[in-house]
Design an enzyme around this catalytic site. Structure first.
Site, mmCIF file in Angstrom:
data_model
loop_
_atom_site.group_PDB
_atom_site.id
_atom_site.type_symbol
_atom_site.label_atom_id
_atom_site.label_comp_id
_atom_site.label_asym_id
_atom_site.label_seq_id
_atom_site.Cartn_x
_atom_site.Cartn_y
_atom_site.Cartn_z
ATOM 1 N N ASP A 99 55.149 89.786 20.098
ATOM 2 C CA ASP A 99 55.178 90.228 18.707
ATOM 3 C C ASP A 99 56.600 90.707 18.419
ATOM 4 O O ASP A 99 57.106 91.584 19.110
ATOM 5 C CB ASP A 99 54.172 91.380 18.535
ATOM 6 C CG ASP A 99 53.547 91.405 17.165
ATOM 7 O OD1 ASP A 99 54.309 91.363 16.184
ATOM 8 O OD2 ASP A 99 52.309 91.485 17.072
ATOM 9 N N ASP A 199 56.272 89.638 12.730
ATOM 10 C CA ASP A 199 55.544 90.569 11.880
ATOM 11 C C ASP A 199 56.055 90.468 10.430
ATOM 12 O O ASP A 199 57.256 90.377 10.202
ATOM 13 C CB ASP A 199 55.800 91.987 12.419
ATOM 14 C CG ASP A 199 54.872 93.027 11.841
ATOM 15 O OD1 ASP A 199 53.651 92.874 11.973
ATOM 16 O OD2 ASP A 199 55.375 94.008 11.259
ATOM 17 N N GLU A 262 53.677 85.877 10.419
ATOM 18 C CA GLU A 262 52.573 86.567 9.755
ATOM 19 C C GLU A 262 52.872 86.554 8.263
ATOM 20 O O GLU A 262 53.835 87.186 7.808
ATOM 21 C CB GLU A 262 52.443 88.022 10.225
ATOM 22 C CG GLU A 262 51.225 88.701 9.593
ATOM 23 C CD GLU A 262 51.319 90.218 9.462
ATOM 24 O OE1 GLU A 262 50.286 90.852 9.244
ATOM 25 O OE2 GLU A 262 52.431 90.784 9.542
ATOM 26 N N HIS A 323 44.106 92.152 14.271
ATOM 27 C CA HIS A 323 43.987 93.605 14.427
ATOM 28 C C HIS A 323 44.118 94.351 13.092
ATOM 29 O O HIS A 323 44.117 95.577 13.086
ATOM 30 C CB HIS A 323 45.052 94.096 15.410
ATOM 31 C CG HIS A 323 46.441 93.837 14.901
ATOM 32 N ND1 HIS A 323 47.054 92.608 14.986
ATOM 33 C CD2 HIS A 323 47.309 94.638 14.250
ATOM 34 C CE1 HIS A 323 48.238 92.680 14.419
ATOM 35 N NE2 HIS A 323 48.425 93.900 13.960
ATOM 36 N N ASP A 324 44.273 93.616 12.004
ATOM 37 C CA ASP A 324 44.376 94.256 10.682
ATOM 38 C C ASP A 324 43.161 93.996 9.799
ATOM 39 O O ASP A 324 43.103 94.501 8.667
ATOM 40 C CB ASP A 324 45.609 93.722 9.925
ATOM 41 C CG ASP A 324 46.911 94.082 10.604
ATOM 42 O OD1 ASP A 324 47.005 95.185 11.179
ATOM 43 O OD2 ASP A 324 47.846 93.250 10.567
HETATM 44 C C1 GLC Z 1 51.768 93.861 10.237
HETATM 45 C C2 GLC Z 1 50.932 94.278 11.414
HETATM 46 C C3 GLC Z 1 50.262 95.576 11.096
HETATM 47 C C4 GLC Z 1 51.322 96.615 10.863
HETATM 48 C C5 GLC Z 1 52.292 96.161 9.773
HETATM 49 C C6 GLC Z 1 53.523 97.003 9.760
HETATM 50 O O1 GLC Z 1 51.016 93.585 9.128
HETATM 51 O O2 GLC Z 1 50.021 93.259 11.735
HETATM 52 O O3 GLC Z 1 49.383 95.979 12.103
HETATM 53 O O4 GLC Z 1 50.750 97.832 10.487
HETATM 54 O O5 GLC Z 1 52.735 94.843 9.995
HETATM 55 O O6 GLC Z 1 54.313 96.732 10.886
#
Ligand code: GLC
Length: 525
Positions: A99, A199, A262, A323-324
């Site tokens: 990540d 990310d 992402e 995980h979100d």
């Molecule tokens: C992404 C991650 C999330 C995090 C956010 C800020 O969306 O998947 O878990 O809180 O970025 O880094």
């Protein structure tokens, strides 16, 4: 022809490291724990493991606030553990995706400590510092994704943070910052990693004029504050594509590597992240199965729109959970989650699974006093909390599910004595057995893996499509309802049912589908 590119034919599997396997009894998963479970992952038939952040971090956002990009937080282990894990992953023929969080650092990162130390510091411009607005308030109306203004005053100026104030956004217009971030990629590539999940890729660069965002006319006044404005000027800026292309060029200089983004955007905008001449992200994550209504019509529409939006030669991908997001078995129920598994593993494009979905883990309600996630703490009760989908993996029926000997950092699901890897491995019709069967079929049938997707239709409750190459043709029929359905079918035989029976049965002209049943039919030659 089956694709021979690993990230095209292979399945990606997300590990949330805090919750996968604890090896030292502190109640938090770690790298040695993942190592202990590699045979499970290899046996499942996945190809690549993506591990959410494990770098040194104050854990304000559980590792997405990074204080050192080139090390391992001691909760998770050491660089030596990392090297051992990577080697063990490669030994099993698997790949490792890290990540990469280049949009923001921790406020404890040495870069930010320097940047905030004085307006004259050489690293001042590595972050987004602005003077107060004319009235003395924040420089503009941009909002944090975790609630409230995205600006925090520090000395005479404000700094921008799209998430927590402990996560200041960096300035991608600064050449030195860029190079420092690219060196992070090189550091891990030199160690041998196979790719990165970047990310919030679509947020990396902001409007150079810091214009106010417009009001979102569709926002719900009782919903999360960040949705009250349209994120027009602080996300998805045209300049982002040049950054993505530069990242990709670095990966390409190392050979066969994978860049994932992402990106939560509509298909037409998502498609742009493949980049000019496909020199952007190879897999801009497609989250539309998470967002769309769970109906045959809606999903058929999503598949068709996505296929139509893909640039020529671009490889599709589908994500069912992360995980979100609330877990699939909670969103649609366990019975329907079996149909979702068949969908994910028979669509055209790389599937991404989220740990625990293969055993049907559900969201675990977390009592107010045990909440960990800042998204919930900052905006309680709006459903923003992500703890429920991050609970420990359920390995066996023992008291702590085989996850830890200590006190788990988040409570275990109440059903873990029944819903766990060991128990479900012994049941031929379990969710886990279904996943294993479907993964096996995908890995061994070129048309399911790399063939075209054709005749996508929905007729009321049944979603249907075909996967075909020159040699084989499969029809996939998914009953999304709790009623029995009859569907016309060309002759062939049943390769698999979500109910884990009747494989090998011949079909002639019609197929009866039981409630919540999905079926893969191999068409007669
Ligand atoms: C992404 C991650 C999330 C995090 C956010 C800020 O969306 O998947 O878990 O809180 O970025 O880094």
């Amino acid at each position: 022809m089956q694709s021979t590119v690993w990230w095209q034919y292979g399945i990606l599997y997300e590990v949330y490291p805090r919750s996968f396997q604890d090896s030292n009894g502190d109640g938090i998963g770690d790298l040695q724990g993942i190592l202990q479970r590699l045979d499970y992952l290899a046996g499942l038939g996945i190809k690549a493991v993506w591990i959410a952040p494990f770098y040194p971090s104050p854990m304000a956002d559980f590792g997405y606030d990074i204080a050192d990009y080139c090390n391992i937080d001691r909760i998770f282990g050491t660089l030596a553990d990392f090297d051992q894990l990577l080697q063990a992953i490669h030994k099993r023929g698997l790949k490792l995706i890290l990540d990469f969080v280049p949009n923001h650092t921790s406020d404890q990162h040495p870069w930010f400590l320097e940047s905030r130390s004085s307006p004259d510091n050489p690293k001042r411009d590595w972050y987004l510092w602005r003077d107060p607005s004319g009235g003395g308030g924040p420089p503009n109306n941009w909002l944090s994704n975790f609630g409230g203004s995205a600006w925090t005053k520090d000395g005479d100026q404000y700094y921008y943070h799209g998430f927590l104030k402990q996560q200041p956004d960096v300035n991608w217009r600064n050449a030195d910052l860029r190079e420092a971030m690219f060196n992070v990629l090189r550091f891990w590539l030199d160690r041998g990693v196979d790719g990165f999940r970047v990310d919030v890729m679509w947020m990396l660069i902001k409007d150079d004029q810091f214009r106010d965002n417009p009001i979102n006319p569709a926002s719900n006044p009782n919903g999360p504050a960040s949705q009250r404005l349209l994120a027009l000027y602080n996300t998805n800026r045209p300049e982002v594509h040049e950054i993505v292309a530069a990242m990709r060029a670095i990966l390409d200089s190392y050979g066969d590597r994978l860049l994932i983004g992402e990106i939560y955007l509509p298909f037409d905008q998502l498609a742009a992240y493949y980049g000019q001449d496909l020199k952007g992200a190879q897999l801009p994550f497609n989250f539309h199965l998470i967002a769309c209504a769970w109906s045959a019509d809606a999903i058929a529409q999503v598949i068709k729109e996505y296929e139509a939006a893909l640039p020529v030669g671009a490889w599709p991908n589908w994500v069912m959970g992360n995980h979100d997001q609330p877990r699939i078995a909670t969103r649609i129920g366990r019975a329907q989650a079996r149909v979702a598994a068949m969908l994910l593993l028979t669509l055209r494009g790389t599937p991404t699974m989220y740990y625990g979905d293969e055993i049907g883990m559900t969201d675990v309600p977390i009592p107010a006093g045990e909440v960990q996630d800042p998204a919930e703490k900052n905006e309680p009760g709006l459903g923003m909390g992500r703890d429920p989908e991050r609970t420990p993996m359920q390995w066996d029926s023992s008291k702590l599910a085989g996850f830890t000997d200590g006190t788990p950092w988040l409570r275990l699901s109440a059903d873990h004595a029944m819903v766990n890897v060991a128990t479900l491995s012994g049941e031929t019709d379990s969710m886990l057995s279904l996943y294993r069967t479907l993964i096996g079929l995908r890995n061994s049938n070129a048309a399911l893996n790399s063939g075209d997707v054709e005749v996508v239709t929905s007729n009321g409750h049944v979603l249907r499509y075909e996967r075909a190459d020159e040699a084989q043709r499969f029809a996939i029929l998914l009953n999304l309802s709790e009623s029995k359905e009859e569907a016309p079918i060309a002759a062939g035989y049943i390769l698999a049912s979500t109910h884990m029976d009747r494989s090998g049965d011949a079909v002639e002209t019609t197929l009866s589908l039981r409630p919540f049943e999905g079926v893969i039919v191999k068409r007669a030659e």
